[in-house]
Every structure is written in structure tokens, then in C-alpha cells.
Design an enzyme around this catalytic site. Structure first.
Site, short mmCIF file in Angstrom:
data_model
loop_
_atom_site.label_atom_id
_atom_site.label_comp_id
_atom_site.label_asym_id
_atom_site.label_seq_id
_atom_site.Cartn_x
_atom_site.Cartn_y
_atom_site.Cartn_z
N GLN A 105 -3.77 16.13 -15.74
CA GLN A 105 -4.76 17.09 -15.24
C GLN A 105 -4.27 18.52 -15.41
N GLU A 169 -13.59 21.73 -6.63
CA GLU A 169 -12.84 21.97 -5.39
C GLU A 169 -12.52 23.44 -5.12
N TYR A 171 -11.32 25.77 -7.22
CA TYR A 171 -10.26 26.41 -8.01
C TYR A 171 -10.87 27.33 -9.08
N ARG A 219 -13.66 17.46 -14.64
CA ARG A 219 -14.01 17.21 -13.23
C ARG A 219 -14.98 18.29 -12.78
N HIS A 257 -12.23 23.49 -1.19
CA HIS A 257 -11.24 23.36 -0.11
C HIS A 257 -11.64 24.17 1.11
N CYS A 342 -6.22 8.39 6.33
CA CYS A 342 -5.65 9.19 7.43
C CYS A 342 -5.08 10.53 6.97
N GLN A 344 -2.18 11.30 6.60
CA GLN A 344 -0.97 11.68 7.33
C GLN A 344 0.27 11.81 6.45
N CYS A 346 0.01 11.75 2.91
CA CYS A 346 -0.32 12.24 1.56
C CYS A 346 -0.71 13.72 1.63
N ASP A 408 5.61 -11.20 19.95
CA ASP A 408 4.89 -10.16 20.69
C ASP A 408 4.35 -10.73 21.99
N GLN A 416 -0.24 -0.89 19.37
CA GLN A 416 -1.21 0.16 19.71
C GLN A 416 -2.31 0.34 18.67
C1 FAD Z 1 -5.66 5.69 20.80
C2 FAD Z 1 -4.55 5.73 19.82
C3 FAD Z 1 -4.78 6.25 18.56
C4 FAD Z 1 -3.76 6.32 17.62
N1 FAD Z 1 -4.03 6.84 16.39
C5 FAD Z 1 -3.03 6.94 15.50
C6 FAD Z 1 -3.25 7.51 14.23
O1 FAD Z 1 -4.36 7.87 13.87
N2 FAD Z 1 -2.20 7.64 13.40
C7 FAD Z 1 -0.93 7.25 13.76
O2 FAD Z 1 0.00 7.41 12.98
N3 FAD Z 1 -0.70 6.71 14.94
C8 FAD Z 1 -1.71 6.54 15.82
N4 FAD Z 1 -1.45 6.01 17.05
C9 FAD Z 1 -0.06 5.72 17.42
C10 FAD Z 1 0.45 4.45 16.81
O3 FAD Z 1 -0.40 3.40 17.14
C11 FAD Z 1 1.88 4.26 17.29
O4 FAD Z 1 2.67 5.34 16.86
C12 FAD Z 1 2.45 2.97 16.75
O5 FAD Z 1 1.64 1.89 17.12
C13 FAD Z 1 3.87 2.73 17.23
O6 FAD Z 1 4.26 1.52 16.67
P1 FAD Z 1 5.38 0.60 17.27
O7 FAD Z 1 5.42 -0.61 16.40
O8 FAD Z 1 6.63 1.34 17.46
O9 FAD Z 1 4.89 0.21 18.74
P2 FAD Z 1 3.58 -0.43 19.35
O10 FAD Z 1 2.44 -0.29 18.47
O11 FAD Z 1 3.48 0.16 20.70
O12 FAD Z 1 3.91 -1.98 19.47
C14 FAD Z 1 4.90 -2.47 20.32
C15 FAD Z 1 4.64 -3.94 20.59
O13 FAD Z 1 5.76 -4.49 21.23
C16 FAD Z 1 5.33 -5.49 22.14
N5 FAD Z 1 6.39 -5.71 23.13
C17 FAD Z 1 6.98 -4.77 23.91
N6 FAD Z 1 7.98 -5.36 24.63
C18 FAD Z 1 8.01 -6.68 24.28
C19 FAD Z 1 8.82 -7.77 24.66
N7 FAD Z 1 9.83 -7.64 25.50
N8 FAD Z 1 8.54 -8.97 24.11
C20 FAD Z 1 7.55 -9.14 23.21
N9 FAD Z 1 6.76 -8.12 22.82
C21 FAD Z 1 7.00 -6.90 23.34
C22 FAD Z 1 4.06 -4.93 22.70
O14 FAD Z 1 3.22 -5.95 23.20
C23 FAD Z 1 3.47 -4.22 21.49
O15 FAD Z 1 2.53 -5.04 20.81
C24 FAD Z 1 -2.47 5.89 17.99
C25 FAD Z 1 -2.22 5.34 19.24
C26 FAD Z 1 -3.25 5.25 20.15
C27 FAD Z 1 -2.98 4.66 21.50
C1 FMN Z 2 -1.85 14.08 -2.00
C2 FMN Z 2 -3.07 14.47 -2.76
C3 FMN Z 2 -2.98 15.36 -3.82
C4 FMN Z 2 -4.11 15.69 -4.56
N1 FMN Z 2 -3.97 16.51 -5.65
C5 FMN Z 2 -5.05 16.71 -6.45
C6 FMN Z 2 -4.90 17.42 -7.67
O1 FMN Z 2 -3.81 17.86 -8.04
N2 FMN Z 2 -6.01 17.60 -8.42
C7 FMN Z 2 -7.24 17.11 -8.06
O2 FMN Z 2 -8.20 17.29 -8.79
N3 FMN Z 2 -7.40 16.43 -6.91
C8 FMN Z 2 -6.34 16.21 -6.12
N4 FMN Z 2 -6.49 15.47 -4.97
C9 FMN Z 2 -7.84 14.93 -4.61
C10 FMN Z 2 -8.03 13.52 -5.16
O3 FMN Z 2 -8.11 13.55 -6.57
C11 FMN Z 2 -9.32 12.88 -4.62
O4 FMN Z 2 -10.41 13.69 -4.94
C12 FMN Z 2 -9.31 12.69 -3.11
O5 FMN Z 2 -8.08 12.16 -2.69
C13 FMN Z 2 -10.46 11.78 -2.66
O6 FMN Z 2 -10.42 10.55 -3.31
P1 FMN Z 2 -9.80 9.22 -2.63
O7 FMN Z 2 -10.59 8.96 -1.39
O8 FMN Z 2 -10.00 8.17 -3.68
O9 FMN Z 2 -8.38 9.49 -2.33
C14 FMN Z 2 -5.37 15.15 -4.21
C15 FMN Z 2 -5.47 14.27 -3.13
C16 FMN Z 2 -4.34 13.92 -2.42
C17 FMN Z 2 -4.47 12.93 -1.30
S1 SF4 Z 3 -2.91 7.22 0.98
FE1 SF4 Z 3 -2.91 8.86 2.46
S2 SF4 Z 3 -4.82 8.55 3.52
FE2 SF4 Z 3 -4.44 6.64 2.49
S3 SF4 Z 3 -3.36 5.40 4.01
FE3 SF4 Z 3 -1.84 6.43 2.75
S4 SF4 Z 3 -1.33 8.27 3.92
FE4 SF4 Z 3 -3.26 7.50 4.76
#
Ligand code: FAD
Ligand code: FMN
Ligand code: SF4
Length: 674
Positions: A105, A169, A171, A219, A257, A342, A344, A346, A408, A416
Site C-alpha cells: 500500500q 480515510e 489522507y 482504495r 479519521h 476491540c 485494544q 491493534c 474453575d 469475567q
Molecule cells: C463488565 C466487564 C467488562 C470487561 N470488558 C473488557 C474489555 O472490553 N476488554 C478487556 O480487555 N477486558 C475486559 N474486562 C476485563 C477482563 O474480563 C479481565 O481483565 C480478565 O477476565 C482477567 O482474566 P483472568 O483470567 O485473570 O481472570 P478472571 O476472568 O477473573 O477469571 C478467574 C477465574 O478463576 C476462577 N477461580 C478463582 N479462584 C478459584 C479457585 N480457587 N478454584 C477454581 N477456580 C477459581 C474464577 O471462578 C474465575 O472464573 C471486562 C470485565 C468486566 C467485568
Molecule cells: C493496526 C491497524 C493499522 C491500519 N493501518 C492501515 C493502513 O496503513 N492503511 C489503510 O488503508 N488502512 C489501515 N487500517 C485500516 C484497515 O485497513 C481496515 O480498514 C480496518 O481495520 C477495518 O477493517 P477490519 O474490520 O477488517 O479490520 C489499519 C487498521 C488497523 C487495525
Molecule cells: S485484531 Fe484488534 S480488534 Fe481484533 S481482536 Fe485483535 S486486538 Fe481486538
């Protein structure tokens, strides 16, 4: 069409005249940060080769600048010399050795470039940039076109099968096309014809330089989502001109963007934007590619079967799973590790100048250093906790040949994630849970659910991995035991009744999720494109330029106050590329967001608090605690006290709210070392 497959459209070849692509899957462009990293070309070679081996029809690399000014930042990747072209050989050779095809690209950042030497058609600062660009002179525009053509020629020399010209996008090319960013009065500005001269000339001169048997993808910004963007008629007209100028394929770009409408976040329904490409079908005879949030073979197949496009682009799905196509072709789609949208690991990484990876697949872009090689000494390993950390560790260690027992206390795997998946817009976590469920079964992991484990239960194992997660923190606030006070697990997991007036204490990721859950109007916008577009103000009739209309949102069922002690902006800690979406969403729902709050007490009158030295009472029915988490280490401490060593991973190691990324990464890395 490919016979005997659930994906006959997706897997059918695409004849481009001088060459035939094996299927309709394009790996979308992603600048991954390796372009500028030490040993980056060797790492990219491994990254792309793995995807080529996985069967993708055509790979497009991340954007590479055609000249100095077009670089994303000082030191950003460019292709301007034969020496630079030679470095790319590592990539093209590796991809070709796997039988794949790859296009490079060409991306000129224009006014989005983050350096002082940035250029644009007019000296207008982008709302998302601190820099005012330098206006290109006529001869500089000519030189820039020449730079594109030379870059394409060098790409051919480097062994690429084609180039993609990034025209969307927001550019440089897009900046020429849109009147809002092009105020020129010379032959490059004014009429639409003049404003589109730049992309037309780029494609025409590239074609002249590279010959007929070289793929040129363009594109095209099919929906700008900014005021002053192109109309549908203009987009269609440009597509025809681009075809006439020599493009082989036209790919879809959605949204600048700086647009304030989410286009790729997890809350965007799958395949939602493919209607846009459909509007161009039939207008040109070159194949059209659609994309954005197409993340499963089923959705991709449906898009093609409905005639929305000739080919489907998936970018992030190839971070999540390099074998996406091969698994679909083998009828094993249930084994695909699905991109959950997500951002997160990428896009958030890209915008923090970190190397891209993937939350669900930490090996992405780390193929050469995170290797799951077969073990020479198979061990019996207990993994306690089937949250993402324990799951990642269990399946990766099993893949290496260890014998794994996964415990578990809960009735299902996921920890979680079972709570996260209940938040509207986070339904994609279901796919992660499905993926792990299938992996556990395929790798023969002995899963013991409903089993609370103590140190005594673990004597027979060679290694013990403690992945016991977190416990919610209860703050020391007077009246925290009042009946109006509940925890986020009570609300999200256990469904306790919540009143109409609510205070959410703690505005981290979970606080935002709870506020979104409680104010959700139940319309299911993240699963229904029509509703989604109505709520965010996208005009699917494409009557107005840019495709915008006034957003319409349902009345939220509750009045929510989202509060935090910290004095920083509410939501400052959310994801770099998604935080604005959550803040905007809550603003639309009338949620008041307040920082710098001191919680004084909770009683029958509600929540007593102090803000800016002023005491007030929020007369709320329910107070939801989202005030952080503590690592759950009871088992780890018991093991240590008994003289056993154990590995601590995930939230049990560091409790940091939304941290499945670290949990999965740490679990996988531990498995690679066990
Ligand atoms: C509402 C919500 C939204 C979230 N959204 C995101 C998000 O978008 N992106 C993101 O990155 N993170 C998100 N998270 C956070 C993410 O879920 C946690 O960071 C992740 O689950 C942590 O993983 P873990 O494996 O360390 O622990 P956990 O997921 O907490 O799992 C631990 C497990 O251990 C088990 N356990 C504990 N003690 C024992 C024992 N003694 N014996 C047997 N089993 C046991 C429990 O039952 C549990 O199932 C979110 C969390 C919540 C609550
Ligand atoms: C980490 C990352 C880098 C990207 N870099 C470019 C890029 O250099 N040029 C481009 O046209 N699009 C770029 N994109 C956009 C992707 O080409 C695409 O449009 C977007 O991720 C949505 O498609 P998807 O849902 O299939 O990921 C990037 C996307 C991500 C996640
Ligand atoms: S590619 Fe990016 S958006 Fe897709 S699951 Fe992985 S980190 Fe999340």
C-alpha cells in the site's frame, strides 16, 4: 463458484485477466509498527508468510509513504530508493514461497502526518492534528504524483504483485477530493473534475510505469462521514474515472479519521457498511472489495452472495487468526479465533507508537519471538481459573504437548468474560469463549468446572498455574452497606433490580460499561445496522454529501451519574481509539460525568458527595460500585506457604480492570516457557 463448501462465493477464484486470485479474500492494509522496527522486515516476512500459508487470496501491506512529506512521522516507513526496495524482498520472497500474493500500500499521510514537514492541498489544520500543513505548489503536486509512480515502480522491483493506492480515510488524496479540505483555485482545486485530477493522474501514471500485468488496487473513499464530503454521484463518477485510469480492483474506504461516527469498533454491527459498496456494484466492471467489521466466513459469504461486492477485505481478522481462510475452506470455521473488534492491541497500539498485536492472538506480529514449539519434556500441569489468562495458558501449553487439567469454581469457562459479554456492544466476547471451548476440546484439556481448588488438591502436578482473577474492591465509604448499594457483578451478572436514578461510582472501563448497560434502550444497535445508523446519524439513502444525518436515539430508561474521584477527564483511561465512542454514547444518553468527586456517605436520601468544595446530595435509588478490583491470591498464598512454587498470571497477578489483553498475552507467554 467453489463447490462442496459452505462458502462457495468466498472461496471461488477471481480472474483479474493477467492473473487469477485463488479466492475472494483480501487481507486489508495494516501498518503494524514493524515497518520501522529493528529487524522489522524479517518479522514482517514471518507475519505475512504465516497469513499467505493460511490461504488468503491477496495480502495488502500497511501503508508505506511515497516521499518524505508523506511519512506518518519523522522516521516513518517510505519507499523512495532501490536500497529501500531491496529490504522488501524479504517480505515478497517469504510470501511467494508460501504461494501467496502481496500488494504494497502506498499511503501519503497528507495533513494527518505527525511532523512539521506535512503537506496538503490547502493549509488547513485537521481537527485531530496539532500541525498546520504546508500548501503544495503546482510543481510539488506534480512531483508528488511522480513520487507515487516511482514508489509503485520500486514496489514492482521489490517483488510485489501489485500496489494499493490509499485514497480514503482523509489522507492526502481524500484531502484533494473533498471541497472542505481543498480550497485551491488552480487545476487541482475548484470543480470536482479538478479536485479528482490528483487521484486520476496518480493511477494513470502508476499504470504507465508498472505495465499491464501488475495489480493496482485503488482504495476509494466511498462514504466520507464528514461535512463537505463527497456525494454518492461523485463517488460513482470517480470510481469510473479510476477504472479508466487503469485500476485493477477498487477497494472500499469508509469514514475519515476525523469523522465522529464509529466505523470499525466492536459496537459497529458486523458487515454494517457493506451497503455502501453495493451502491457502486454495476457502475464499474473492475471487481469491488468491501469491508469493515466482516469477521466471520459466514458474514463474508453472505455479503458476496447478496451481491454487495466481488471480494471481501478483512484486516484485523488476520491478526486474530492467520489461518482464517484455510480453516473456513476445511469446514472448520468453529476453530477460527475471531476478531472481536476491540482495537485494544491493534489500533490502540498503532496510535501509541507500539507494535501492533492482537488481544485474542498475542503471536500476531510477534511470530518470531513468541513460538509455541513442541515440548521435549511433557509435564502434568494444573491451571486454576478458566478466565482468559488460564484459558490461553491451558490451550497453548496443551498445544505444546503438556498434559493440562484446567479447574474453575464456576459452571462455565470464561471468568469475567461471561460478565463482559452481557454489556451491549461487547457480544463479540461470545466468539472468544467459543474459540477457547473448541480449543480445549481439540487439545484434550481435562476441564473440571464447578471445582473450587485448594492447595491440597494440587500435590500431584509438576507445575501449577494460578489464574484466579480478581475480587471487586469495596471502598470505605460511610453507608456502603446501605440496601441501595450494589456491585457491578450484582448488576451485570446477577441481574439485581436497579432503580431509575443511579449513581455509578468509578468511571473506569467497568464503570462505563455499567453506565452503558443501564442506559441502553434495548434496541440492539450493535447487532442491527439500521438501528445503529439511525442512532449515530448515518444516512443509508446517501441523500446528502458525506452520508450524514441527524442522529436519533431512544429515551434512556434511567438517569445515570457516572462519578470518579480522580480529577482527570472522565474516560481518560479508556482505549485510545475507542474512548471517544463511549464518552459520546453516554453523552447522547444524558449521563452526567463528573470528576474530582469525594464520596461522603450513602443513606436513605441518596449519595452525599463533595465536588469543588461544595457538598451535595444525589437523590438516587441505586449506587453501583465500580471502584476497582483486588488480585485474588488466596490459593497462591496457600501454595507459597506450603513451600510450593506456582506461576501467577492475569488479574491474580495485576488487577487492572479491562485487561484481557495482558491476561491472554501473559498466559500464552508462560505456556511458551513451561
Ligand atoms: C463488565 C466487564 C467488562 C470487561 N470488558 C473488557 C474489555 O472490553 N476488554 C478487556 O480487555 N477486558 C475486559 N474486562 C476485563 C477482563 O474480563 C479481565 O481483565 C480478565 O477476565 C482477567 O482474566 P483472568 O483470567 O485473570 O481472570 P478472571 O476472568 O477473573 O477469571 C478467574 C477465574 O478463576 C476462577 N477461580 C478463582 N479462584 C478459584 C479457585 N480457587 N478454584 C477454581 N477456580 C477459581 C474464577 O471462578 C474465575 O472464573 C471486562 C470485565 C468486566 C467485568
Ligand atoms: C493496526 C491497524 C493499522 C491500519 N493501518 C492501515 C493502513 O496503513 N492503511 C489503510 O488503508 N488502512 C489501515 N487500517 C485500516 C484497515 O485497513 C481496515 O480498514 C480496518 O481495520 C477495518 O477493517 P477490519 O474490520 O477488517 O479490520 C489499519 C487498521 C488497523 C487495525
Ligand atoms: S485484531 Fe484488534 S480488534 Fe481484533 S481482536 Fe485483535 S486486538 Fe481486538
Amino acid at each position: 463458484m467453489a463447490p462442496n463448501t459452505p462458502y462457495p462465493h468466498l472461496l471461488s477464484p477471481l480472474d483479474l485477466g493477467f492473473t487469477t486470485l485463488p479466492n475472494r479474500v483480501l487481507m486489508g492494509s495494516m501498518h503494524v509498527g514493524l515497518e520501522e522496527a529493528e529487524h522489522g522486515f524479517a518479522r514482517m516476512a514471518a507475519f505475512y508468510a504465516e497469513r499467505a500459508r493460511g490461504g488468503v487470496g491477496l495480502i495488502v501491506t500497511g501503508g508505506i509513504a511515497p516521499n518524505e512529506a508523506g511519512r506518518p512521522w519523522d522516521g516513518g516507513a517510505k519507499l523512495t530508493t532501490p536500497e529501500e526496495a531491496a529490504e522488501h524482498r524479504l517480505i515478497t520472497d517469504a510470501v511467494h514461497a508460501e504461494g501467496g500474493r502481496i500488494a504494497m500500500q502506498i499511503l501519503h499521510f497528507g495533513r494527518y502526518a505527525y511532523h512539521e514537514g506535512l503537506v496538503a492541498p490547502s493549509a488547513l489544520k485537521a481537527p485531530i492534528s496539532p500541525f498546520v500543513p504546508n500548501e503544495l505548489t503546482d510543481s510539488e503536486v506534480e512531483q508528488t504524483i511522480e513520487d507515487y509512480a516511482r514508489c509503485a515502480e520500486l514496489a514492482r522491483e521489490a517483488g510485489y504483485d501489485g500496489v494499493e493506492v490509499m485514497g480514503s480515510e482523509g489522507y492526502l488524496i481524500n484531502e484533494f477530493i473533498a471541497a472542505a479540505t481543498n480550497r485551491r483555485t488552480d487545476r487541482w482545486g475548484g470543480s470536482y473534475e479538478n479536485r479528482t485530477r490528483f487521484p486520476r493522474e496518480i493511477v494513470r501514471r502508476i499504470r504507465e510505469r508498472v505495465g499491464e500485468d501488475f495489480i493496482v488496487v485503488y482504495r476509494l473513499s466511498m462514504l466520507d462521514l464528514v461535512p463537505g464530503g463527497s456525494t454518492l454521484d461523485e463517488v460513482v463518477a470517480l470510481a469510473k474515472e479510476i477504472e479508466a485510469a487503469g485500476a485493477t480492483i477498487i477497494n472500499t474506504g469508509i469514514g475519515w479519521h476525523e469523522a465522529r461516527i464509529p466505523t470499525i469498533a466492536t459496537s459497529v454491527p458486523r458487515g454494517a457498511y457493506t451497503w455502501v459498496t453495493k451502491r457502486l456494484m454495476g457502475a464499474v466492471s473492475v471487481p469491488l472489495v468491501t469491508g469493515n467489521r466482516v469477521n466471520t466466513p459466514e458474514v463474508a459469504e453472505q455479503v458476496l452472495a447478496e451481491g454487495r461486492a466481488d471480494m471481501v477485505s478483512m484486516a484485523r481478522p488476520f491478526l486474530a487468526d492467520p489461518e482464517f481462510v484455510a480453516k473456513a475452506a476445511a469446514g472448520r470455521a468453529e476453530t477460527i479465533n475471531t476478531c472481536i473488534g476491540c482495537n485494544q492491541a491493534c489500533l490502540d497500539h498503532t496510535f501509541s507508537m507500539k507494535i501492533t498485536s492482537c488481544l485474542v492472538n498475542p503471536r500476531a506480529c510477534h511470530e518470531t519471538e513468541l513460538v509455541l514449539s513442541p515440548t521435549r519434556l511433557a509435564k502434568r500441569i494444573a491451571v486454576v481459573g478458566a478466565g482468559p489468562a488460564g484459558l490461553a495458558c491451558a490451550v497453548s501449553a496443551a498445544e505444546r504437548g503438556h498434559t493440562i487439567t484446567l479447574f474453575d469454581a464456576g459452571a462455565e469457562i470464561g471468568g469475567q468474560l461471561n460478565v463482559a459479554r452481557r454489556v451491549p456492544g461487547k457480544e463479540e466476547f461470545d466468539e472468544t469463549l467459543r474459540y477457547f471451548r473448541v480449543q480445549l476440546a481439540e487439545r484434550g484439556v481435562d476441564v473440571r468446572l464447578n471445582t473450587y481448588v485448594t492447595a491440597d488438591d494440587l500435590a500431584e502436578y509438576d507445575e501449577v498455574v494460578v489464574a484466579t482473577g480478581v475480587t471487586p474492591r469495596v471502598p470505605a465509604i460511610e453507608g456502603v452497606g446501605h440496601p441501595s448499594v450494589v456491585g457491578y457483578l450484582d448488576v451485570l451478572r446477577d441481574g439485581v433490580p436497579v432503580g431509575e436514578r443511579v449513581a455509578v461510582l468509578g468511571a473506569g472501563g467497568i464503570g462505563f460499561d455499567v453506565a452503558e448497560f443501564l442506559t441502553d434502550g434495548g434496541e440492539g444497535a450493535s447487532r442491527d445496522p439500521e438501528t445503529y445508523f439511525r442512532q449515530w446519524g448515518v444516512d443509508t439513502t446517501y441523500a446528502a454529501a458525506g452520508g450524514l444525518r441527524t442522529p436519533e436515539r431512544p429515551r434512556p430508561p434511567r438517569q445515570v451519574h457516572l462519578l470518579q474521584r480522580k480529577t482527570t477527564k472522565v474516560g481518560a483511561g479508556l482505549g485510545k481509539t475507542t474512548g471517544w465512542i463511549h464518552r459520546t454514547e453516554l453523552k447522547h444518553r444524558g449521563v452526567t460525568m463528573v470528576a474530582g468527586v469525594t464520596y461522603d456517605r450513602i443513606d436513605d436520601a441518596g449519595l452525599h458527595l463533595t465536588v469543588d468544595g461544595e457538598q451535595q446530595v444525589l437523590p438516587v435509588d441505586t449506587v453501583v460500585l465500580c471502584t476497582g478490583q483486588e488480585p485474588r491470591r488466596d490459593l497462591y498464598e496457600a501454595l507459597t506457604a506450603a513451600g510450593r512454587t506456582a506461576h501467577l498470571i492475569g488479574g491474580a497477578d495485576i488487577a487492572a480492570e479491562l485487561d484481557a489483553k495482558r491476561a491472554i498475552d501473559q498466559g500464552t507467554r508462560l505456556a511458551a516457557a513451561l
